[in-house]
Design a protein around this motif. Structure first.
Motif, short mmCIF file in Angstrom:
data_model
loop_
_atom_site.label_atom_id
_atom_site.label_comp_id
_atom_site.label_asym_id
_atom_site.label_seq_id
_atom_site.Cartn_x
_atom_site.Cartn_y
_atom_site.Cartn_z
N UNK A 36 0.83 -1.20 0.00
CA UNK A 36 0.00 0.00 0.00
C UNK A 36 0.87 1.25 0.00
N UNK A 37 0.28 2.35 -0.47
CA UNK A 37 1.02 3.61 -0.53
C UNK A 37 1.43 4.06 0.87
N UNK A 38 0.56 3.86 1.85
CA UNK A 38 0.87 4.23 3.22
C UNK A 38 2.05 3.43 3.74
N UNK A 39 2.07 2.12 3.42
CA UNK A 39 3.16 1.27 3.86
C UNK A 39 4.47 1.67 3.19
N UNK A 40 4.38 2.05 1.91
CA UNK A 40 5.58 2.50 1.20
C UNK A 40 6.14 3.76 1.84
N UNK A 41 5.28 4.69 2.25
CA UNK A 41 5.74 5.90 2.92
C UNK A 41 6.43 5.57 4.24
N UNK A 42 5.89 4.60 4.97
CA UNK A 42 6.50 4.21 6.23
C UNK A 42 7.91 3.66 6.00
N UNK A 43 8.05 2.80 4.99
CA UNK A 43 9.36 2.22 4.70
C UNK A 43 10.34 3.29 4.23
N UNK A 44 9.83 4.24 3.47
CA UNK A 44 10.69 5.32 3.01
C UNK A 44 11.20 6.14 4.20
N UNK A 45 10.33 6.41 5.15
CA UNK A 45 10.73 7.18 6.33
C UNK A 45 11.75 6.40 7.16
N UNK A 46 11.64 5.07 7.20
CA UNK A 46 12.63 4.24 7.89
C UNK A 46 14.00 4.42 7.24
N UNK A 47 14.03 4.42 5.90
CA UNK A 47 15.29 4.60 5.18
C UNK A 47 15.87 5.99 5.44
N UNK A 48 15.02 7.01 5.48
CA UNK A 48 15.49 8.38 5.76
C UNK A 48 16.12 8.44 7.13
N UNK A 49 15.45 7.91 8.13
CA UNK A 49 15.98 7.95 9.50
C UNK A 49 17.27 7.16 9.62
N UNK A 50 17.34 6.03 8.91
CA UNK A 50 18.55 5.21 8.97
C UNK A 50 19.75 5.97 8.42
N UNK A 51 19.56 6.63 7.28
CA UNK A 51 20.67 7.36 6.66
C UNK A 51 21.07 8.56 7.51
N UNK A 52 20.09 9.28 8.05
CA UNK A 52 20.40 10.46 8.86
C UNK A 52 21.13 10.09 10.14
#
Length: 459
Positions: free
Chosen positions: A197-213
């Motif tokens: 789902x689009x909502x789930x994709x956004x959650x995974x994207x935010x996980x990647x952002x936090x991991x990199x930061x």
């Protein structure tokens, strides 16, 4: 038979990509904007907004490519660009230009999200996945060749025929490309149960952002890469304002340019020179078109040699060299612009130097992305690549939009001019770049050897 089935659709796809790159107005885009009452500041602002719109549409476009057949997403991308051309053919004004460029940004995001995946789908359908590198290289070559031809001829055609005729020509070309795309097989049929789902994709994207930061190993490299991408885009979109502000006519033909810099029979020989002069089509090739063509050649060359260079030059040294070159380019811009009169040869050589700066930045970015894919956790690898791309787009949009507000009163001689943007930006480039390079050296270079052996469990 399998080879034949792959060859035909990919050939049609490459032709469609070639037609997509026929942007005849690209080398004279500033002049087209000014036809519509826009200023140099508006030119920078809109180029920044294009990148920002693409940044916003990055995730939705990728999601659409997962839930719908990619062939339809490609057709949608081309159709959106047709909408841009339709608006520009029949309407004029700032708002029309802005809406058209918004459609272009959405078109670009859709195309970028599925263009390579569609090639893989075709090959996979026929059991030829091993040919992906060659097929993708052919695809990129088709676009580079198309962009080069359009850049060489665009300025001359604009002078001879005007923007209205060129827009109609692009409309016909893109319509033909859509017909070609409609003939392609539907190799990708998404399985609804496997679509996130689009909502789930956004959650995974935010996980990647936090991991990199949170990761010092990746954070500063991603930020520095995005910073350098922004500088390079600023350089590229400054070519036309630079030439215009320095009194260089971007519409000078190659024939006139050769005369002005002394390339005559003494250089080529009497017979060859007379033959070159007899080629009337040289009058259609203008300086700005040649510059964009050279930029494409240099970019493709640096891309091709990036893998070989990475074997002998560390990522830090490559980034440092790219940073120093871009600072030199910024300084040369200011010096040459202050000199007053610049000959066509000086202007062309200077812009070629900027093209080399852009090529070095591209080589660094390719090496950085390759390293990112190699070292980062496989579970967030693709999302991390998206984070890296979106960082570059966000910083690029800021750097391109800022001149609009700095040049808000450009008609008033007492305010900031185009030439002043370079030294103002240099005041930002130098401390920010040094800070990022220091952090990269501290958290990456000293541990480079151990990083090469990082496993997915460690990250």
């Amino acid at each position: 038979m399998s080879k034949y089935l792959s060859f035909v659709p990919l050939s049609l796809y490459n032709i469609a990509a070639f037609l997509r790159s026929q942007l005849f107005l690209l080398p004279v885009l500033l002049f087209f904007y000014q036809e519509n009452g826009l200023t140099v500041g508006d030119f920078y602002l809109i180029q920044g907004l294009i990148v920002f719109f693409a940044f916003l549409f990055e995730i939705p476009a990728g999601y659409l490519g997962d839930i719908f057949p990619r062939k339809y997403i490609l057709i949608t991308a081309y159709a959106l660009f047709l909408g841009r051309l339709f608006l520009w053919i029949f309407f004029r004004g700032f708002e029309i230009i802005l809406i058209g460029e918004f459609l272009y940004a959405c078109s670009k995001a859709c195309f970028d999200s599925v263009s390579s995946s569609f090639i893989y789908d075709i090959l996979k359908k026929n059991g030829e996945e091993a040919k992906m590198v060659k097929a993708y290289s052919n695809f990129n070559a088709a676009m580079y060749i198309g962009t080069g031809i359009a850049a060489l001829l665009g300025a001359g055609l604009y002078e001879k025929l005007g923007s209205h005729v060129l827009l109609i020509a692009e409309f016909v070309i893109y319509s033909t490309a859509i017909l070609l795309l409609s003939c392609l097989p539907n190799a990708h049929r998404p399985v609804k149960s496997a679509v996130v789902s689009f909502k789930e994709r956004l959650k995974k994207f935010w996980v990647a952002v936090r991991y990199i930061l949170k990761s010092r190993k990746y954070c500063y490299l991603v930020l520095f890469s995005g910073f350098m991408v922004g500088v390079s885009h600023f350089f590229f979109w400054s070519f036309q304002p630079l030439m215009k502000s320095s009194g260089i006519d971007p519409s000078v033909s190659l024939t006139d340019l050769a005369d002005s810099i002394g390339w005559d029979a003494r250089v080529f020989g009497e017979t060859v020179w007379n033959y070159l002069l007899s080629l009337n089509w040289l009058d259609f090739i203008k300086v700005m078109g040649l510059v964009i063509f050279i930029n494409n050649v240099i970019r493709s060359s640096f891309s091709y040699f990036a893998a070989g260079v990475a074997k002998y030059v560390s990522l830090y040294k490559l980034g440092f060299t790219s940073f120093v070159m871009e600072i030199i380019g910024c300084a040369l811009s200011f010096i040459l612009m202050q000199a007053g009169y610049i000959t066509p040869l000086d202007c062309l050589l200077f812009i070629i130097f900027l093209c080399v700066c852009i090529g070095l930045q591209l080589m660094f970015t390719i090496s950085h992305i390759s390293r990112l894919h190699r070292l980062i956790n496989p579970k967030i690898r693709s999302l991390s690549s998206s984070v890296n791309m979106m960082t570059g787009r966000l910083l690029t949009s800021v750097m391109l939009m800022a001149p609009k507000f700095l040049l808000e009163h450009e008609s008033n001689a007492g305010h900031i001019r185009v030439i002043d943007i370079f030294w103002i930006y240099a005041l930002v480039f130098i401390p920010v770049g040094i800070f990022f390079l220091y952090k990269i050296y501290r958290y990456n270079v000293k541990a480079e050897h151990s990083l090469m052996n990082v496993s997915s469990e460690e990250v």
